[in-house]
Design an enzyme around this catalytic site. Sequence first.
Site, PDB file in Angstrom:
ATOM      1  N   HIS A 173       0.822  -1.355   0.041  1.00  0.00           N
ATOM      2  CA  HIS A 173       0.101  -0.024  -0.019  1.00  0.00           C
ATOM      3  C   HIS A 173       0.934   1.275  -0.091  1.00  0.00           C
ATOM      4  O   HIS A 173       0.464   2.402  -0.489  1.00  0.00           O
ATOM      5  CB  HIS A 173      -1.099  -0.015   1.083  1.00  0.00           C
ATOM      6  CG  HIS A 173      -1.962  -1.052   0.618  1.00  0.00           C
ATOM      7  ND1 HIS A 173      -1.940  -2.535   0.689  1.00  0.00           N
ATOM      8  CD2 HIS A 173      -3.133  -0.744  -0.263  1.00  0.00           C
ATOM      9  CE1 HIS A 173      -2.859  -3.000  -0.019  1.00  0.00           C
ATOM     10  NE2 HIS A 173      -3.576  -2.042  -0.446  1.00  0.00           N
ATOM     11  N   GLU A 417     -10.186 -12.123  -5.766  1.00  0.00           N
ATOM     12  CA  GLU A 417      -8.727 -11.983  -5.487  1.00  0.00           C
ATOM     13  C   GLU A 417      -8.191 -13.001  -4.545  1.00  0.00           C
ATOM     14  O   GLU A 417      -7.188 -12.946  -4.181  1.00  0.00           O
ATOM     15  CB  GLU A 417      -8.494 -10.533  -4.971  1.00  0.00           C
ATOM     16  CG  GLU A 417      -9.441 -10.395  -3.694  1.00  0.00           C
ATOM     17  CD  GLU A 417      -9.053  -8.879  -3.217  1.00  0.00           C
ATOM     18  OE1 GLU A 417      -8.136  -8.193  -3.529  1.00  0.00           O
ATOM     19  OE2 GLU A 417      -9.964  -8.512  -2.408  1.00  0.00           O
ATOM     20  N   ASP A 441      -3.679  -9.249  -4.754  1.00  0.00           N
ATOM     21  CA  ASP A 441      -4.025 -10.263  -3.828  1.00  0.00           C
ATOM     22  C   ASP A 441      -4.035 -11.592  -4.476  1.00  0.00           C
ATOM     23  O   ASP A 441      -3.297 -12.502  -3.827  1.00  0.00           O
ATOM     24  CB  ASP A 441      -5.043 -10.151  -3.005  1.00  0.00           C
ATOM     25  CG  ASP A 441      -4.898  -8.961  -1.723  1.00  0.00           C
ATOM     26  OD1 ASP A 441      -4.007  -9.175  -1.001  1.00  0.00           O
ATOM     27  OD2 ASP A 441      -5.477  -8.030  -1.652  1.00  0.00           O
ATOM     28  N   CYS A 488      -8.600  -4.733 -11.600  1.00  0.00           N
ATOM     29  CA  CYS A 488      -8.309  -3.535 -11.055  1.00  0.00           C
ATOM     30  C   CYS A 488      -6.883  -3.482 -10.399  1.00  0.00           C
ATOM     31  O   CYS A 488      -6.487  -2.379  -9.643  1.00  0.00           O
ATOM     32  CB  CYS A 488      -9.356  -2.999  -9.868  1.00  0.00           C
ATOM     33  SG  CYS A 488      -9.710  -4.296  -8.671  1.00  0.00           S
TER      34      CYS A 488
HETATM   35  C1  PEP Z   1      -5.940  -6.065  -5.358  1.00  0.00           C
HETATM   36  O1  PEP Z   1      -5.872  -6.975  -4.466  1.00  0.00           O
HETATM   37  O2  PEP Z   1      -5.414  -6.438  -6.659  1.00  0.00           O
HETATM   38  C2  PEP Z   1      -6.561  -4.904  -5.382  1.00  0.00           C
HETATM   39  C3  PEP Z   1      -6.768  -4.100  -6.243  1.00  0.00           C
HETATM   40  O3  PEP Z   1      -6.959  -4.427  -4.054  1.00  0.00           O
HETATM   41  P1  PEP Z   1      -5.879  -4.131  -2.953  1.00  0.00           P
HETATM   42  O4  PEP Z   1      -4.516  -3.702  -3.654  1.00  0.00           O
HETATM   43  O5  PEP Z   1      -6.521  -2.719  -2.131  1.00  0.00           O
HETATM   44  O6  PEP Z   1      -5.731  -5.068  -1.826  1.00  0.00           O
HETATM   45 MG    MG Z   2      -6.646  -6.598  -2.549  1.00  0.00          MG
END
Ligand code: PEP
Ligand code: MG
Length: 574
Positions: A173, A417, A441, A488
């Site tokens: 993150h 995911e 994920d 995404c």
């Molecule tokens: C993912 O896991 O690809 C996702 C878009 O969610 P995050 O990165 O917020 O876990």
């Molecule tokens: Mg995720």
Amino acid sequence: MLFGAESFRIPQRFVSVDAVEAELGRFESALNLVSTSLEENERLARERLGDQYGAIFGAHRMMLQDPKLRNEIEGLIRSKCFSPEFAASRVLRNYARAFRNLGNPYLAERAADVIDLEKRLLRALLGEQHPELSHLTEPVIILAHNLTPSETANLDRTKVLGFATEAGGHTSHTAILAGALELPAVVGIGHFLTDISAGDIVIIDGNSGTVIVDPDEETLEHYRAEALAAESQSERLAALQTVEAKTHDGERVHVMGNIEFPQEVAQCRKRGADGVGLYRTEFLYLGSDHAPTEEEHYNAYCEVIEALDGQPVTIRTLDLGADKIPGNHREFASEPDNPALGLRSIRLSLRDIDQFKVQLRAILRAAVKGDVRIMFPLITSLLELRKARMILGDVIEDLEESGVEFKRDVPVGMMVEVPAAALLADLFAKEVDFFSIGTNDLIQYALAVDRSDQAVASLYRAGDPSILRLLRMVIDAARTQGIPVTVCGQMSSDPKYIPLLLGMGLRSLSVTPLAVPEVKDVIGHLSLADAEAIADHAMSLDVARDVENYLRGEVTRLLAESEHSETTDSDNRE
Ligand code: PEP
Ligand code: MG
């Protein structure tokens, strides 16, 4: 600006000539202070733990009292007007570097002792002052062992030119937030801080994920040219901002943006995104000491919806836990060995149903103002999805009873995911209105590689054949059931994966806002037939490295070919 694991900062490199004597005095006091505290530590350690532990501090003290070391530092203060902090850091880091380069593992470990000494000295010189990252007064590059998501989010974009960290992974993150701030950053390059002194020239190359210390003139020249090329590329891409994304044989592709904060909608719009495909609402917790109230949720969602002016937004319910904002769920939290496999995301929402309902109420109320979809993260089993939907049903009933204005028929989708969900995609597709594939994920769970652990970063491969198969499975299941599907995860922001994703049947992507024009550009250079052929070939390869090299080569070829034909066309016209 350098931050060790313990975060300190060297505020100034030079002092004026007439301040030199006073600075030497300050250095002398710091030396005495450190020496006394080492003596004290030595005594305590001997008493409590035994002689061999006391000896560790004894060795540090001897090193500190070495006249050669002291002369070297004082020499730099006197002859070069270096500040004592800067001089001490420079000299000690040179020693640390020398120890590490001796090729002897025992001596290499002594580098850590030297760095420890440097920290003690700097702490004594600076007092206990820790730098306020959010109150910078001059432009800096930040080099740190680690930056938390909240430290990153609070960086002053007008002062911080870029950052690099030893810890973390490129889909952690902290890295995602660097994207949100549009900061050049390299996250998780491993051990490098001991090789740098404040004042070194450092290049941060966020594209290739490298940090170059003390570049030679040729490298500097190369990067200056790259910076110019990037500027002209971004001018060229700016032209695409108002153009819809279409393959060159006319197939429309929706390119949306991923956001963490309402203010990012402006970046999505500026870059010509088709709305927001992922709104990571857990960032509402950043910098807050309480769980967001319904009004706080509601106000944030209204801000996003209004700024989108009719474009769609997919609001994902809280995805707290693991490497994300911890949230105020201490009563449920354990101290897991594997937080990514622990009580995070939808699991936490299903445990703290009151808080979940607060968020769902706010989303449904805000939804009257625009085109809103709800998405649940980390769904693993059908039962979990059904529970989440049931709670949504309860919230709808409550809202109806209370007579508050809200929207009833908001589309409900899920992140795919977790590999279990991908494997059961055909069943899930019958119970949701859309899928959004979270490759960040999905890759971590399918390959058993922690996405924020630098030590295994080289094993984290979006191009792994297993990931390609999972993607195909989910896309096929969505197509069979006739529901929309998006990717995404960060994978869709990487140009080399665009032909693959389109070739597999995707017509919707949600990417980091900065990447929107580049993704549109790649789409415009492709025909569907190209994309399908590329996807088929990629799926026939059996190792990640070959898949990634092949895809990289294909994108380069496609972009170069059409550049060539554009030039030839214009030559012919002349
Ligand atoms: C993912 O896991 O690809 C996702 C878009 O969610 P995050 O990165 O917020 O876990
Ligand atoms: Mg995720």
